[in-house]
Enzyme design. Structure first.
Site, PDB file in Angstrom:
ATOM      1  CE  LYS A  93      26.120  34.599  37.615  1.00 49.30           C
ATOM      2  NZ  LYS A  93      25.685  33.644  38.552  1.00 49.30           N
ATOM      3  CE1 TYR A 147      29.403  39.775  44.627  1.00 48.81           C
ATOM      4  CE2 TYR A 147      27.685  38.615  43.427  1.00 48.81           C
ATOM      5  CZ  TYR A 147      28.507  38.719  44.533  1.00 48.81           C
ATOM      6  OH  TYR A 147      28.443  37.777  45.526  1.00 48.81           O
ATOM      7  CG  LEU A 148      35.521  41.929  41.150  1.00 49.64           C
ATOM      8  CD1 LEU A 148      36.099  40.509  41.062  1.00 49.64           C
ATOM      9  CD2 LEU A 148      36.411  42.902  40.389  1.00 49.64           C
ATOM     10  N   GLY A 149      33.401  40.769  43.750  1.00 46.26           N
ATOM     11  CA  GLY A 149      33.446  41.103  45.169  1.00 46.26           C
ATOM     12  C   GLY A 149      34.566  42.076  45.493  1.00 46.26           C
ATOM     13  CB  THR A 150      34.827  44.713  47.724  1.00 46.59           C
ATOM     14  OG1 THR A 150      34.027  44.295  48.849  1.00 46.59           O
ATOM     15  CG2 THR A 150      33.923  45.311  46.663  1.00 46.59           C
ATOM     16  N   GLY A 151      36.734  41.720  48.411  1.00 47.66           N
ATOM     17  CA  GLY A 151      37.633  41.194  49.425  1.00 47.66           C
ATOM     18  C   GLY A 151      39.032  40.918  48.901  1.00 47.66           C
ATOM     19  CG  ASP A 190      45.206  33.326  25.544  1.00 46.76           C
ATOM     20  OD1 ASP A 190      44.920  34.525  25.325  1.00 46.76           O
ATOM     21  OD2 ASP A 190      46.298  32.975  26.018  1.00 46.76           O
ATOM     22  CG  HIS A 210      22.179  35.330  36.750  1.00 44.26           C
ATOM     23  ND1 HIS A 210      21.918  33.972  36.731  1.00 44.26           N
ATOM     24  CD2 HIS A 210      22.431  35.650  38.037  1.00 44.26           C
ATOM     25  CE1 HIS A 210      22.000  33.490  37.960  1.00 44.26           C
ATOM     26  NE2 HIS A 210      22.317  34.490  38.774  1.00 44.26           N
TER      27      HIS A 210
END
Length: 577
Positions: free
Chosen positions: A253, A125-129, A258, A251
């Site tokens: 990462k 996921y991508l955080g929201t901060g 490039d 999962h």
């Protein structure tokens, strides 16, 4: 998870694979056309899809394998990996071990800003901060620069996230929403329309973080959301949003810019950029490796839901839907698409390496003193390459060799545990102490997870003692105030060597979820480069220096007491967390 214990035992007592199949088929037929997000806390249905961890099978050590330890010719020990997966030769000087969350974060920002052709990001996921927003801003800056400079190739940005985790977020109510709501209560003539963004309140999540880029750079931006085929039908309706990711997630990462790439176990979230210890390796100017992972992420993206500028999702034309379509058809199509990438690279690299091999089959004498082997594990889709290679590696670990193995969530599968306890190598296993466990202090059932891992560690330690293996197998706990521990992988020391010649690094945790539920990827790095070996040694020592060795007295401490109900639900936690 909130069900009474007697009911859970009843479910387990009557469960069988046949019941699971009937349950899945019935729920598919009844709920195929329905897609609701709400749900109750009836997570007890989740075990109906869980298969027992199969008993470890015996893996015979092949003649002439790494079981016969030596100091010369690493290919004689690890070249067998090239029979299973693509093998990439790279200069060891192009590989750099990053050691801190800030190094990881700054390396990504710098390379996103300078990317010319592609940025590929795969994460849970991508955080929201604010820190996550700065990453998004870097992507926006790079995309805008690409548009402004007509002489350079268009930059393409591809982001792969998990659907369930990427769609979960926090609710946001801007002050301007309340202001305009208040104003709307009084009739006035407005000459200027109120912008929609000022009126909108709702969830902020990974999807909404990326929507502005998708809306502004539609031809250059792709956001794919992988949805496990195991979360479907009645199960999808009943499992609460907070827990639906326990069924299975994307999962992997991988962060690619490039021809450079970072392989890690870290997600794109603020704690992973500040005070959550993980592992990270940067491969610079390694185009063939970067191409492989770019193709792999693209393949997974092709079988995922595609995020649209209006926050809806669609499937690519002709692709089976992961939870509305037939389960077997989806897995077959997804496996075919992903294995095309693996098999094509495998064939190409075998031909290339065969032409470059010298008669003694040693590594090339020039710069290319290091091998990189990508290992993929996607058992819901029928892909288990990483599991096969890891089992062979643990099987081949012979006497007088040493394996340092780490996992933030120590929960070895029965197969891996049998190999560790039955092998000849010395093992030093590093796991999180309760206070640096990522679930420490969590609310509700999740708050019991650290205690469950205490129970798992104690069971393992007792087994080591019962087998009289205390001199060969050692368990360590990582401690660091105000930090959490998420590092995973292993370092392999051959007999007589004071530096590791092999490491596994990536997303897998060696547990049930990594092997059976989630999409995982890591790389095996085999190197004769002394500088790289030293980097790996320093990384391993840095992590273990913050640890203490577990003994029987460890579990007698007051804070290590595990409640009976936690012990009873530990088998469930082992399968889902």
């Amino acid at each position: 998870m909130a069900a009474p214990m007697s009911w859970r035992r009843l479910v387990h007592s009557v469960y069988s694979p046949a019941i699971s199949g009937v349950f899945t088929r019935v729920s598919d037929r009844l709920f195929r056309a329905r897609d609701r997000r709400g749900g109750s806390s009836v997570l007890l249905l989740a075990p109906l899809l869980a298969e027992a961890d199969p008993a470890p099978c015996r893996v015979d050590r092949p003649t002439g394998s790494a079981g016969a330890q030596g100091t010369d010719g690493l290919c004689t020990h690890f070249r067998w990996m090239a029979e299973h997966v693509p093998a990439f030769r790279v200069p060891g000087t192009h590989i750099h071990i990053l050691t801190s969350p800030d190094q990881f974060y700054q390396a990504m920002k710098a390379r996103i800003k300078t990317a010319k052709r592609r940025v590929v990001m795969a994460s849970l996921y991508l955080g929201t901060g604010q820190l996550e927003q700065e990453l998004v801003d870097c992507m926006e800056e790079a995309l805008q620069r690409s548009q402004d400079n007509s002489h350079s190739p268009d930059l393409k940005v591809s982001v792969l996230l998990d659907y369930t985790r990427g769609s979960r977020g926090r609710w946001h109510f801007p002050l301007t929403s309340f202001f305009f709501f208040f104003c709307s209560c009084f009739p006035t003539e407005l000459t200027t329309p109120i912008p929609l963004c000022f009126l909108r309140a709702g969830q902020i999540n990974s999807r909404t973080m990326l929507l502005p880029l998708l809306q502004r750079f539609a031809s250059q931006m792709r956001v794919s959301l992988y949805h496990t085929p195991d979360l479907r039908g009645l199960l999808r309706l009943l499992v609460p949003q907070r827990f639906n990711e326990t069924i299975g997630v994307q999962h992997i990462k991988v962060y690619l810019f490039d021809d450079s790439i970072i392989i890690s176990g870290a997600n794109l979230s603020d704690s992973y950029f500040t005070n959550r210890q993980d592992r990270y390796v940067l491969l610079e100017n390694c185009r063939e490796v970067a191409d492989f992972f770019s193709d792999l992420v693209e393949a997974v993206g092709d079988v995922s839901l595609q995020l649209q500028p209006d926050d809806s999702v669609t499937m690519l034309e002709g692709m089976v839907h992961p939870y509305k379509g037939n389960r077997q058809d989806f897995s077959t199509a997804a496996r075919k698409r992903i294995m095309e990438v693996v098999n094509t690279a495998h064939t190409r690299q075998r031909l290339l390496n065969r032409s470059e091999d010298s008669e003694d089959e040693a590594m090339s004498e020039g710069e290319e003193d290091t091998w990189v082997f990508p290992l993929v594990q996607m058992k819901p889709l029928g892909i288990q390459v990483d599991e096969q290679v890891t089992q062979r590696l643990l099987t081949d670990a012979g006497p007088d060799s040493t394996v340092f193995l780490t996992s933030g969530y120590f929960n070895l599968t029965r197969a891996y545990m049998g190999l560790v306890l039955g092998a000849g190598a010395s093992y030093r296993i590093l796991t999180a102490s309760p206070e640096v466990n990522g679930f420490f202090g969590a609310k509700g059932v999740a708050g019991a997870i650290p205690a469950a891992y205490i129970h798992i560690a104690r069971q393992f330690y007792n087994q080591v003692c019962q087998l009289g293996q205390q001199e060969r197998v050692h368990l360590h706990e990582y401690h660091r105030p105000q930090w959490t521990f998420h590092a995973k992988g292993l370092w392999y020391y051959l007999q007589g060597q004071d530096r590791p010649c092999l490491t596994l690094i990536g997303s897998p945790n060696f547990g049930y979820r990594s092997v059976h539920r989630d999409l995982e990827a890591q790389i095996a790095i085999v190197t004769e480069n002394e500088e790289l070996q030293s980097q790996l040694q320093e990384e391993q020592e840095m992590l273990y220096q913050r640890s203490t060795e577990v003994s029987s007295s460890t579990f007698e401490q007051p804070d290590r007491h595990v409640k009976l109900w936690v012990k009873l639900v530990t088998p469930l936690i082992k399968n889902f967390f």
